[in-house]
Write an enzyme that holds these catalytic residues in place. Structure first.
Site, PDB file in Angstrom:
ATOM      1  N   PHE A   1     -17.589 -48.152  74.621  1.00 40.23           N
ATOM      2  CA  PHE A   1     -19.020 -48.038  74.312  1.00 40.23           C
ATOM      3  C   PHE A   1     -19.433 -48.824  73.078  1.00 40.23           C
ATOM      4  O   PHE A   1     -20.391 -48.472  72.404  1.00 40.23           O
ATOM      5  CB  PHE A   1     -19.429 -46.565  74.162  1.00 40.23           C
ATOM      6  CG  PHE A   1     -18.900 -45.682  75.248  1.00 40.23           C
ATOM      7  CD1 PHE A   1     -19.380 -45.806  76.537  1.00 40.23           C
ATOM      8  CD2 PHE A   1     -17.887 -44.765  75.003  1.00 40.23           C
ATOM      9  CE1 PHE A   1     -18.879 -45.016  77.562  1.00 40.23           C
ATOM     10  CE2 PHE A   1     -17.382 -43.975  76.022  1.00 40.23           C
ATOM     11  CZ  PHE A   1     -17.881 -44.101  77.300  1.00 40.23           C
TER      12      PHE A   1
ATOM     13  N   LYS B   1     -23.084 -48.349  93.585  1.00 38.80           N
ATOM     14  CA  LYS B   1     -22.312 -47.159  93.204  1.00 38.80           C
ATOM     15  C   LYS B   1     -21.935 -47.213  91.718  1.00 38.80           C
ATOM     16  O   LYS B   1     -22.227 -46.281  90.957  1.00 38.80           O
ATOM     17  CB  LYS B   1     -21.053 -47.077  94.070  1.00 38.80           C
ATOM     18  CG  LYS B   1     -20.359 -45.737  94.026  1.00 38.80           C
ATOM     19  CD  LYS B   1     -19.290 -45.708  95.113  1.00 38.80           C
ATOM     20  CE  LYS B   1     -18.587 -44.382  95.178  1.00 38.80           C
ATOM     21  NZ  LYS B   1     -17.632 -44.363  96.300  1.00 38.80           N
TER      22      LYS B   1
ATOM     23  N   GLU C   1     -26.208 -50.966  79.265  1.00 37.31           N
ATOM     24  CA  GLU C   1     -26.909 -50.296  78.168  1.00 37.31           C
ATOM     25  C   GLU C   1     -28.250 -49.682  78.569  1.00 37.31           C
ATOM     26  O   GLU C   1     -28.654 -48.672  78.018  1.00 37.31           O
ATOM     27  CB  GLU C   1     -27.173 -51.258  76.998  1.00 37.31           C
ATOM     28  CG  GLU C   1     -26.299 -52.486  76.974  1.00 37.31           C
ATOM     29  CD  GLU C   1     -25.207 -52.490  75.930  1.00 37.31           C
ATOM     30  OE1 GLU C   1     -25.354 -51.840  74.896  1.00 37.31           O
ATOM     31  OE2 GLU C   1     -24.181 -53.153  76.155  1.00 37.31           O
TER      32      GLU C   1
END
Ligand SMILES: Cc1cc2nc3c(=O)[nH]c(=O)nc-3n(C[C@H](O)[C@H](O)[C@H](O)COP(=O)(O)OP(=O)(O)OC[C@H]3O[C@@H](n4cnc5c(N)ncnc54)[C@H](O)[C@@H]3O)c2cc1C
Ligand code: SF4
Lengths: 338, 742
Positions: free
Chosen positions: B245, B636, B708
């Site tokens: 992240f 997906k 993001e």
């Protein structure tokens, strides 16, 4: 983690002999608290005495009409036991409000009573903490104290006892059966945990060389009018900011018997018989509940970040008593508050 | 196209759920020894003495490394500058006696097994000369002291944009104004996987480094700089990453310690940080933002100011452009920005999912909600009245922007029209119901990248690039694109990534890898096709003899005319005829600088909360996130990205906060029991909708990326919903129940 010796107790007597022989030894049951504390070097036992396999896993009826719960009964087994669900649903509910399923599978009844505070400073050996290192000072009083106590605090310590299960046990007036080198004794639940006073390092009145064998529930289980309500910073898997266990017996529209205990606010499950006495004979309405809350919270005092707990506790008490009186206990799997 | 745009399951999913995917701290190697890190207990000062004698006496302890006995390391800042380092002097683990933050690594105890190392680490005694520290970020605007501006407007990509018009005068003249201060606390990434590195010391003295990182080549280059090693002496591998992240964009200190110990001891070394130690790494900086908006009575914006104070360390100058999103998003003729930064005795902050947008747009979108209230306008209507088809900062049109459709489809799916405007006007029993919305925006970036493809006559393709898959699904989308471009089945594609010896890739961040690597695969596939076509043309009676490369596609193992499928030859035959059994090519793809368009992704988020009126307990019962992000490669994995972003946004709104004790300058809730993120019980229905957004100009495949965008705006939508439910405006995150009861 500090190195230690690991032994297994062969029976309860052996466990007591081992702990009496080594004052710096500790029992390990489920290990969900003691191991974390050892990793943080908060607890530094020289020896771990494993008691997890001892035959203290039974829940049995006793002649008085109550139930006796072995100290090693896992929290999950206890919460889902048919006799507990039927006769002491408040205990089931309080357990299910705590921790996570995985933790409850490991956690034992005795360990839950003996779990230590979650005060941030207690866990960080870099900071002063009277509970961890008597005389070093209390960092929470002037520090981050949002999760700390508002009742029964002392100048030495403002920690809370974090258990949910114990709040219900306090309301049920359970008895703790212990055994030590000089034999067995029974400790009323209200006398089991202590207030911090000048000795915050001592959480309970269990002697260092004693072991918990069982917790006994008296016959009265308040199965029709009870509730356990826990308020926390997320909807599951967090310790209580404030929780309440309320149990009532109603008779002809009035309160015949009442029990009320709080979690997350003090160094022990917080009860006052005066608050319960004030409820007896009253019509179960908001005015009566508010009065009981006033009495139970009398003398409460907040610190920089936890003053909100006083008002919150007031509301939680009223709401929990309301849920109990209406026979609509909080259901732990459902996060909407009833 | 067969695979692009479909809901393809992760090609690495089986390996991950069955435990065969190997992470950095699990890499198998022989003769491994283990390091345990000792960290500083003070926030600022010097180490006077480190006594390691007790630790060294422990059986099976090999050595204790400190600044006093470490092997040589670079002495210039340039040796420690990684690809994404901010200005300043990067932190140097074990370099000298200076303490720059609490939790700083000061010693590495190396032992034959991890338990011994940990035990011995507890025996290291440190004496400090402490100096006064400052760790407090200002929670109230007026408490902030005079601070320096980060940079001149427009000076660099992270400094505030240039002002336009005269915001001050326009604000003074505006019919309706709103001003608010919005606070975001320090937040940590808390990836599931702990930071860890396994360094194999090869017999020839080279290092093979398994690291948890978002950029293997960044780490490789960095280690070469720190230890003055020739590039061929260091190989960095990171085949799998358990979340990062942004925390893995810069090399973390454990990789330095592991390499340092390997070089010092000539042994293979593993260092894994504890969860607590991970709170000594980078974080999302705390910040306070002041936004002022002025509008005409009809809800068109006249002026805005967006000022931010963020934090950095004392040794590096980290900041991002929090303020610019306001200027970009809505039509508004007058705007000014200011950004100051407070240097504190803490580690340098770093990028964390949607850096600057998660926070900047949170403030903007709450302020817009407040403006809507002041105007008596529906919050969605206000956004639509201020809608802009041009990036307001650059005055360029977007390559594509279908935010209108996000608003429309999101509102419809959510049932927004049934919202009653007054706060506290919707109820469900004892709960107040609130509906809030917000806009999200992020950049669509693309970066130069190299891709190598080896296509064999039997129809197998191996695609290599030094990029990372940090859990987003990069393996999978690479395989999908390659399968479509090369005309082979998905299971005949092997993806190699996370290896510094592979073709060049920048760090995986900024949502730029999907667009970059996918187009990179397309470029290299073209080159393969061209080479095949060259061979095919030489075949006797070739049906493709007079055809241009652009008219040929690779489909089902064949080279085929795009117009006339009957004109085709099999790839196998072509290679056989050419006397080869494989074609291997590497190409670098660069994206031309487009000075005529802005490139962004957008979203609209609608959230429903239910709040217990008496107790302040908040439940986020419904979220609809509608996203416009160009072509979606894999519905997906893309949905998963957005779902994760929404969950994170809910956490940002209600739960996340790093608790710093300023007396000690330390994080007090340095574990994931007390640092709260949402748990399952906190998450209810989340609906993700992708709207069509064809984009022919951004890049060949029309891809924008979406790692993001999922988090941006979510915290504002939730905060706005809480206001709508309760009538209480909490601008200080997280919105804990005590703030509602106050
Ligand atoms: C992340 C996390 C979240 C949690 N959340 C909650 C929560 O929300 N609510 C809640 O109530 N609890 C919560 N808990 C605490 C959990 O309930 C306790 O850790 C558990 O009950 C302890 O039981 P144990 O058997 O694992 O004890 P151990 O860890 O084995 O032991 C704890 C202590 O008890 C002593 N001990 C154990 N058995 C005996 C005995 N028979 N006689 C004398 N001494 C004994 C041990 O010596 C030790 O000092 C949480 C724990 C964690 C880690
Ligand atoms: S409140 Fe008690 S446990 Fe917490 S720091 Fe003070 S003494 Fe230690």
């Amino acid at each position: 983690m500090i190195n230690f010796r690991y032994t297994r107790a062969t029976d309860v007597g052996d466990a007591v002999r081992q702990i009496a022989a080594e004052p710096k030894a500790k029992f390990i049951a489920g290990g969900t608290n003691i191991l974390d504390l050892m990793k943080y070097e908060v607890e530094q036992p020289t020896q771990l005495i494993d008691i997890s396999h001892l035959p203290l896993r039974i829940i049995e009826e006793v002649p008085s009409g109550g139930l006796r719960i072995g100290a090693l009964v896992p929290n999950s087994d206890l919460a889902y036991h048919p006799l507990i669900e039927a006769r002491y649903p408040i205990l089931s509910s309080a357990i299910l409000a705590g921790a996570s399923q995985q933790l409850r599978n490991m956690a034992s009844t005795g360990g839950n009573l003996m779990q230590r505070t979650r005060c941030f400073y207690f866990y960080d050996t870099v900071t002063p903490c009277n509970k961890r290192e008597p005389g070093s000072g209390c960092s929470a009083i002037e520090g981050i104290n949002r999760i700390n106590a508002i009742l029964g605090t002392s100048e030495a310590c403002i920690a809370t006892h974090p258990s949910d299960m114990c709040v219900a046990l306090a309301a049920l007036e359970a008895t703790v059966h212990v055994i030590g080198p000089s034999g067995e004794r029974a400790i009323p639940f209200a006398d089991f945990h202590r207030l911090p006073g000048g000795t915050p390092e001592i959480d309970t009145n269990l002697a260092p060389d004693e072991i918990i064998m069982a917790v006994e529930l008296p016959p009265q289980g308040f199965a029709s009018h009870y509730s356990y309500l826990k308020i926390r910073d997320r909807l599951s898997y967090a310790f209580a900011l404030v929780s309440a266990a309320a149990a009532l017996e109603l008779d002809g529209g009035r309160i015949a018997e009442a029990r009320l205990a709080l979690g997350g606010v003090a160094h022990k499950p917080w009860r006052r018989v005066e608050a319960e006495a004030a409820l007896r004979g009253e019509v179960p309405d908001r005015a009566a509940f508010a009065k009981a809350a006033d009495i139970l919270l009398r003398g409460s005092c907040g610190f920089a970040h936890n003053g909100f707990k006083i008002g919150l506790a007031h509301r939680v008490i009223e709401r929990t008593l309301m849920q109990a009186a209406h026979g609509t206990p909080q259901i732990q799997a459902i996060k909407k508050i009833r | 196209m067969t695979y692009i745009g479909t809901a393809t399951s992760r090609v690495d999913g089986h390996a991950k759920v069955t435990g065969t995917a190997t992470y950095a701290a699990e890499a198998k190697t022989t003769g491994l020894v283990h390091g345990s890190v000792v960290t500083s207990s003070i926030a600022k000062g010097r180490i006077v003495r480190i006594d390691v004698s007790d630790a060294l006496r422990v059986d099976r302890v090999i050595d204790v490394l400190t600044h006093a006995n470490r092997p040589p390391m670079a002495d210039a800042d340039s040796g420690y500058k990684d690809e994404v380092a901010p200005d300043g002097s990067p932190f140097r683990p074990l370099y000298d006696d200076r303490i720059l933050f609490s939790g700083q690594p000061i010693a590495l105890v190396v032992a034959e097994d991890p338990e011994t190392a940990q035990f011995a680490a507890s025996l290291v005694r440190v004496e400090y000369a402490e100096e006064p520290h400052v760790t407090e970020m200002y929670r109230r605007w007026d408490d902030a002291p005079a601070l320096k501006a980060v940079a001149k407007p427009g000076e660099n990509p992270f400094s505030p944009p240039k002002p336009r018009g005269n915001a001050k005068a326009a604000l003074a003249a505006a019919a309706v104004r709103h001003q608010g201060d919005y606070y975001v606390p320090v937040e940590y990434h808390n990836p599931m996987e702990l930071y860890g590195s396994t360094v194999t010391y090869e017999s020839d003295g080279t290092l093979t480094v398994f690291d948890k990182t978002q950029g293997v080549q960044n780490v490789q280059c960095y280690l070469c700089g720190v230890f003055a090693l020739a590039p061929e002496r260091v190989q960095v591998l990171s085949p799998f990453t358990g979340g990062a992240f942004g925390s893995g964009l810069r090399p973390q200190y454990q990789v330095v310690l592991a390499a340092l110990a390997a070089l010092a001891l000539k042994r293979s070394v593993r260092v894994v940080l504890t969860r607590q130690q991970m709170y000594g790494l980078g974080y999302r900086p705390a910040m306070i933002q002041r936004i002022e908006l002025g509008a005409k009575g009809d809800g068109t914006l006249e002026a805005m100011t967006h000022d931010a104070i963020t934090m950095t360390s004392q040794y590096e100058h980290f900041y991002r452009q929090e303020t610019g999103w306001s200027g970009l998003l809505y039509q508004c003729p007058n705007a000014t920005y200011a950004h100051r930064v407070a240097p504190l005795d803490l580690p340098t902050p770093c990028d964390m999912r949607a850096p600057s947008a998660a926070t900047g747009v949170y403030a903007l979108e709450c302020a817009m909600d407040e403006l809507a209230v002041a105007l008596g306008l529906d919050p969605l209507e206000l956004r639509q009245r201020c809608y802009s088809d041009r990036d307001q900062n650059t005055n360029r049109p977007y390559s594509s922007k279908n935010l209108h459709e996000c608003y429309r489809q999101g509102a419809e799916a959510f049932g927004w029209e049934k919202r009653s405007p007054e706060p506290r006007s919707m109820r469900d029993g004892s709960e107040l119901v609130g509906w809030g919305m917000a806009t999200g925006v992020w950049e669509a970036l693309q970066v130069p990248i190299a891709v190598r493809i080896a296509l064999t006559a039997n129809g197998h393709a191996e695609v290599s690039c030094a990029t990372s898959d940090i859990g987003t699904g990069t393996y999978t989308i690479m395989a999908q694109v390659a399968a479509d471009m090369l005309g082979v089945p998905l299971d005949q594609v092997t993806i190699r990534l996370g290896d510094s010896t592979l073709p060049q890739s920048p760090v995986e961040g900024g949502s730029w890898i999907a667009a970059s690597v996918a187009n990179g695969i397309a470029t290299t596939s073209d080159a393969i096709r061209d080479e095949l076509l060259g061979l095919a043309k030489q075949m006797p009676n070739s049906p493709l003899s007079d055809i241009a490369p652009g008219e040929v596609v690779l489909v089902d193992g064949k080279l085929m005319s795009a117009r006339d499928p009957a004109r085709a030859v099999s790839i196998a035959d072509t290679m056989r005829h050419g006397g080869i059994d494989r074609i291997e090519l590497e190409k670098t793809t660069r994206f031309p600088k487009d000075e005529t368009h802005s490139h962004n992704t957008h979203s609209a988020i609608f959230a429903e909360v239910k709040v217990d009126e008496e107790l302040g307990v908040i439940r986020v019962t419904r979220v609809v996130s509608t996203v416009a992000a160009g072509r979606i490669l894999n519905t997906k994995t893309a949905s998963s990205q957005i779902l994760g972003g929404v969950v994170w946004g809910i956490g940002m709104a209600l739960h996340e906060e790093t608790l710093l004790d300023h007396t000690f300058g330390r994080v007090m809730n340095a574990n994931i029991a007390e640092y709260h993120v949402p748990v399952n019980a906190d998450i209810h229905d989340i609906d993700v909708i992708f709207v069509d957004e064809p984009d022919d100009s951004i890049n060949r495949l029309g891809i924008k990326g979406l790692g993001e965008i999922g988090i941006v705006g979510v915290a504002a939508a939730v905060a706005n919903a809480v206001y709508h439910a309760t009538g209480k405006r909490v601008r200080d995150l997280p919105i804990t129940l005590d703030k509602l009861l106050a």
